[in-house]
Design a protein around this motif. Structure first.
Motif, short mmCIF file in Angstrom:
data_model
loop_
_atom_site.label_atom_id
_atom_site.label_comp_id
_atom_site.label_asym_id
_atom_site.label_seq_id
_atom_site.Cartn_x
_atom_site.Cartn_y
_atom_site.Cartn_z
N ILE A 557 4.93 -45.07 -13.35
CA ILE A 557 4.68 -46.29 -13.45
C ILE A 557 5.72 -47.17 -12.72
O ILE A 557 6.93 -47.07 -13.09
N GLU A 558 5.29 -48.03 -11.93
CA GLU A 558 6.03 -49.24 -11.23
C GLU A 558 5.69 -50.50 -11.59
O GLU A 558 4.82 -50.84 -10.88
N LEU A 559 6.63 -51.51 -11.94
CA LEU A 559 6.34 -52.61 -12.08
C LEU A 559 7.06 -53.28 -10.96
O LEU A 559 7.94 -52.84 -10.38
N PHE A 591 9.84 -41.59 -20.15
CA PHE A 591 11.35 -42.00 -19.64
C PHE A 591 11.20 -43.39 -19.18
O PHE A 591 10.72 -43.48 -17.96
N VAL A 592 11.61 -44.46 -19.68
CA VAL A 592 11.54 -45.73 -19.28
C VAL A 592 12.97 -46.24 -18.67
O VAL A 592 14.20 -45.94 -19.26
N HIS A 611 12.60 -51.19 -13.71
CA HIS A 611 11.15 -51.61 -13.58
C HIS A 611 10.32 -50.15 -13.34
O HIS A 611 9.01 -50.16 -12.95
N VAL A 612 10.80 -48.99 -13.71
CA VAL A 612 10.24 -47.66 -13.51
C VAL A 612 10.20 -46.87 -14.78
O VAL A 612 10.83 -46.97 -15.66
N ALA A 613 9.32 -46.19 -15.00
CA ALA A 613 8.89 -45.21 -16.05
C ALA A 613 8.01 -44.10 -15.67
O ALA A 613 7.29 -44.10 -14.43
N GLN A 614 8.53 -43.12 -16.16
CA GLN A 614 7.68 -41.82 -15.72
C GLN A 614 7.58 -41.29 -17.23
O GLN A 614 8.13 -41.01 -18.13
#
Length: 1017
Positions: A557-559, A591-592, A611-614
């Motif tokens: 996830i990338e904002l 993992f945020v 800004h990244v989560a996996q």
């Protein structure tokens, strides 16, 4: 030498059986891993500069670090990501740096960082190098529970201490620590009433929370240490600290005012947290257990599991879940490949028995397990590790190792049929075949030289293939000359000669006659077959490395850059809730603000990325992965349109952020932004691209508080007081460390405004501007009396590569190969008019593929040179060497039908198979030329000599091909995604090249070697 050894059969049998027995023991006891260890050629440097903008971090920190790192010759690339307050540098060593040289290289990097640190601003923290990022966390545990997250963190610390007592544990990596701290939340109104201000109070707390030595006294025969009141060791002790006096209206003596009356004191995780972690939707702390090198993974796993089980039994309130357990995967993978090895042995033995008859088949088949386990013993003695690459290499070698034994057994049988006694027949066969078999073995070894010498991660990952195959071939050569004759003396008997040729011999003789009489027509027909085979290349997909066969999906996830961690967390929670309701999903681990732990060998590392989560999703079976992946991306596109969400299988090979990547280089950020927009538009227009994106990010709004120095001077404050006042409201003032637990935690003092319940960075601008600036000796001053807020925009992130700014544009592919898309993209880039000073280069799967192929290609000349030298030593003829080498392209072009029919892509693994084929394919040409030359020297006309050569050698050539194909068959149907492409390429290439060799070699011999030349060339 060989003759003398042959005279000692008992010694030969004893050594052969002992080596094979040692191989069995080594198989059971040698170190086991899932994948080969990659040298630590990558590292991270984190350089914090608290409060500085990305531009200031770049100008004042990054440039100085880059200047010093440029003097480290072993560094190939320095990639930098600069964000507000921090720079993260990813360092990569050159591929030529060997595994044993990496420690020295990182020591040079540390020295460079020390030199750079002297030139950094005083507010910048020292850069920290982590050169252990390549280590795999073989066991990943999640601790969670319904109670306080701080209690979970305490439990994780205890489990970590227990795990570290194991000798086989190198270290334990903690992820998701909630960031405990002791907070002192001051009530602003009460503090103002008693004449206290946060800045003075923080400094006072820091001075009272010290640990200093007080000396000792000599009393009698003892030294008595003196210990004064030092650090604060309990929440109650902090709350009872006197911080002022309480006014007394009745006129009595004033009493001490404890801190607890004007502030709330307690342990908390409240405040800006750089990362968050959850398991199945609840807050969790993850422990990654890194094993020491050279262990049996299964034994390591049992030890860890025993510690975890005992811990869980003693802590019923904490759930300990296994997220990833590599020892089980090692056992499963090696069990599967071990089964393939045994199946391969059985298949090869069956083929030999079927095609060679019972007696000769048993003689040859008995050599297969002996050679296999003898090779294992030598591999283990050299420090080898049993992993999937090594076991697969043994399977590949199965078909090759019987070649020598087949030739020796057949010749012994021929001599027996001619009337020789067994001992004389064995000795004659060995004398006749020692040099030819040595040359044939050497040519096969030469084809594996490029893989053996390959540099970098490519070489580290694949080196076990050439090592195991080459060791096995050398052992098979020795066993063929020493053990096979002994087995033949016991098992073979003279047989009556056939009065008429077999159907195969008649067909082979006809092929040889046609090739000798009509060489041009034969070559033309062969070319048509080659062209038809190559035509399949357009129907075969391209894939650098196949995806993993694990039952896991990594959701990225990338904002937009500059997004707050809470926004990223909200997006992650949305997907987590959806995933938990999906059938087939076993668990989710989120993992945020960072990437997932390094539980798989090629996962990229992003330590500080708000800004990244996996999300690591584990499914019941691997068959659930693809439907879940597609459904999740559809859901994310509808519910999270502002985020880029990618659901990917874990992949093999080097880490690649995206298969399609174009890197723009330049100095001006505006020019880079303009060029980035054009490149994104161009990629979107190419059919098959999706998720086109870049890593430049949008501008980040910055709240600048500009101090009026003249007004500040009039009111008795300065810029430092203003900055500390803002820090007190937005984050909190550091006041030393609290040491009441096992580890010290920060002691932080924060203001608690009366106008709002919000705290920390959740404050709105209005509440922040209501901040009071403390004045020494006077009442506090409203912030707006001495400062004026202003909003400006600055880059949220700046990326650099090798001392130049860069922007990467990424895209995924669907329905079209990435190679086809990149071909169009490169043509599109050539037509784009980029701003002056902006250049571009290719990244992604194409760049990594080129690098890996280049690593092999750079060593290709060494293999080719060795092959030519061996052939020249055997034939002493350039024309004969040319004929042999002409068969190599036949094998390479023959891989395409097999890949197409098996539905496998062409990639790096298939390329390895094609390279390995070369040495195998040329052996057929060598034996044909050898027989033709022998017939020619006996005065037989050239056409008849070629016919005889094809007739005599077709059966052993086809037998060798059959056994090699049989040995590779288990890999073709392996459950692993890594090996079917290699097996398909090798089987197809070997079959095509074998059939063509029987016609092409005699045709070329007829054209290049006339009777006169055949005698002298």
């Amino acid at each position: 030498m060989i003759g003398k050894l042959a005279e000692r059969p008992r010694l030969i049998v004893a050594v052969a059986m002992l080596m094979s027995l040692m191989g069995v023991v080594a198989w059971l006891t040698m170190p086991r891993e899932e994948d080969p260890k990659i040298a630590a050629r990558a590292a991270l440097v984190v350089a914090p500069f608290p409060g500085a903008s990305a531009l200031d971090v770049e100008r004042l920190v990054v440039v100085r670090l880059e200047e010093e790192l440029a003097e480290v010759e072993q560094l190939e690339h320095v990639d930098v990501t600069v964000r507000t307050g921090v720079a993260v540098l990813t360092l990569r060593l050159r591929d030529t740096v060997r595994k044993e040289e990496t420690d020295d290289a990182w020591d040079e990097v540390r020295e460079a960082l020390v030199r750079a640190e002297r030139e950094l601003p005083s507010a910048a923290l020292p850069p920290v190098l982590d050169d252990d990022i390549i280590d795999t966390e073989a066991v990943l545990l999640a601790l969670h529970g319904p109670h306080d997250v701080l209690a979970t963190a305490d439990a994780a610390e205890e489990l970590e201490r227990r795990l570290l007592t194991l000798d086989d544990v190198l270290r334990v990596v903690t992820t998701g620590d909630p960031g405990e701290r002791m907070t002192v939340d001051i009530d602003d109104a009460t503090a103002r009433r008693v004449g206290l201000d946060p800045v003075s109070l923080a400094r006072s707390l820091e001075k009272r929370n010290v640990r200093l030595p007080s000396g000792s006294l000599h009393l009698g025969d003892r030294a008595v240490p003196i210990r004064s009141s030092g650090d604060l060791r309990s929440t109650r002790e902090v709350a009872q600290l006197p911080v002022g006096v309480r006014p007394d209206a009745a006129g009595r003596a004033p009493t001490a005012l404890p801190l607890g009356e004007i502030a709330d004191v307690g342990r908390t995780v409240d405040g800006p947290r750089p990362t968050r972690a959850r398991y199945r939707g609840s807050p969790a702390v993850f422990l990654g257990v890194v094993p020491r090198e050279g262990l049996q993974a299964e034994d390591f796993g049992r030890e860890v599991k025993s510690v975890v089980d005992r811990f869980a039994g003693a802590h019923p309130g904490v759930e300990v879940e296994v997220v990833a357990f590599q020892p089980a995967r090692v056992a499963g993978r090696l069990s599967e490949l071990g089964g393939s090895l045994l199946l391969g042995v059985g298949i090869v033995a069956g083929v030999v028995l079927l095609l060679m008859g019972i007696r000769m088949g048993l003689v040859v088949a008995s050599i297969v397990p002996l050679v296999t386990f003898a090779a294992v013993s030598l591999y283990a003695a050299g420090g080898g590790v049993l992993h999937q690459i090594a076991v697969a290499a043994l399977v590949i070698a199965l078909g090759l190792l019987v070649d020598n034994a087949i030739v020796v057994a057949e010749l012994i049988q021929r001599h027996l049929d001619d009337g020789m006694d067994p001992v004389e027949a064995a000795r004659a066969a060995v004398d006749e075949l020692a040099l030819p078999l040595g040359a044939a073995t050497a040519t096969t070894l030469a084809s594996f030289v490029p893989m053996l010498l390959a540099d970098g991660n490519t070489g580290d990952f694949t080196r076990a293939i050439p090592v195991v195959v080459m060791v096995t071939l050398v052992v098979s050569y020795g066993y063929a000359l020493l053990v096979t004759p002994l087995a033949a003396r016991l098992g073979l008997r003279a047989q009556p000669r056939r009065t008429e040729a077999s159907r195969l011999d008649r067909l082979a003789g006809a092929v040889g006659a046609v090739a000798a009489r009509r060489p041009w027509a034969t070559l033309g027909a062969a070319m048509l077959v080659v062209v038809a085979s190559g035509a399949f290349a357009t129907r075969v997909g391209f894939n650098f490395f196949p995806t993993s066969d694990r039952n896991q999906v990594m959701v990225e996830i990338e904002l937009p850059e500059g997004s707050h961690l809470s926004a990223t967390d909200g997006a992650s929670r949305t997907l987590e809730r959806w995933l938990e309701e999906r059938p087939g999903v076993v668990s989710t681990a989120a993992f945020v603000g960072r990437s997932a732990p390094h539980f798989y060998y090629n996962l990229p590392n992003q330590p500080q990325a708000p800004h990244v989560a996996q999300i690591l999703v584990t499914t019941r079976t691997a068959s659930h992965v693809e439907p879940l992946r597609r459904a999740l991306e559809v859901f994310a596109a509808e519910r999270l349109p502002a985020a880029t969400v990618l659901a990917k299988r874990l992949e093999q090979g080097p880490p690649v952020r995206a298969p399609i990547q174009l890197r723009l280089r330049g100095d001006d950020l505006r020019d880079l932004r303009t060029a980035t927009a054009d490149v994104r538009a161009m990629l979107r227009d190419i059919e098959g691209t999706r998720h086109v994106r870049d890593d430049q990010g949008l501008g980040l709004p910055t709240l600048d508080v500009e101090v009026d120095d003249a007004a500040a001077l009039r009111h008795g404050v300065d810029r430092e007081r203003v900055a500390l006042a803002l820090l007190t409201q937005a984050r909190g003032l550091p006041a030393g460390s609290y040491r009441g637990g096992a580890d010290p935690v920060p002691l932080v003092l924060r203001s608690r405004p009366a106008v709002t319940s919000a705290r920390g960075d959740a404050l709105g601008p209005g509440e922040l501007f209501a901040t009071d600036v403390p004045r020494p000796g006077g009442p506090p001053l409203p912030l707006l009396e001495v400062a004026h807020p202003r909003v400006s925009y600055a880059p949220a992130v700046i990326h650099r590569r090798d001392r130049q700014r860069v922007v990467d544009v990424f895209a995924e592919n669907e329905g079209v190969t990435y190679a086809a898309i990149m071909k169009q993209a490169e043509a599109g880039m050539a037509e784009l008019k980029l701003p002056d000073g902006v250049t571009w280069e290719v990244g992604g799967a194409v760049a990594e593929s080129n690098k890996a192929n280049g690593s092999l290609g750079a060593k290709g000349p060494y293999g080719a040179l060795l092959l030519v030298l061996v052939l020249l030593a055997e034939f002493n003829s350039f024309r004969r060497v040319l004929i042999v080498l002409a068969t190599a392209p036949l094998a390479a072009l023959g891989i395409w039908p097999g890949l197409y029919l098996a539905g496998q892509p062409f990639g790096f693994v298939a390329l390895l198979g094609a390279i390995a084929l070369i040495g195998i394919a040329v052996n057929g040409a060598i034996v044909l030329i050898d027989v033709a030359d022998r017939e020619g020297r006996a005065g037989v006309p050239i056409e008849q000599a070629l016919t005889t050569a094809v007739r005599l050698r077709t059966r052993p050539i086809l037998l060798t091909t059959a056994t090699t194909v049989a040995g590779l068959t288990p890999l073709l149907f392996s459950a692993s995604t890594l090996w079917p492409p290699m097996a398909a390429a090798m089987i197809s290439g070997l079959v095509v090249s074998t059939l063509l060799t029987l016609g092409v070699v005699p045709a070329l011999y007829r054209l290049l070697l006339t009777p006169r030349r055949a005698a002298t060339a």
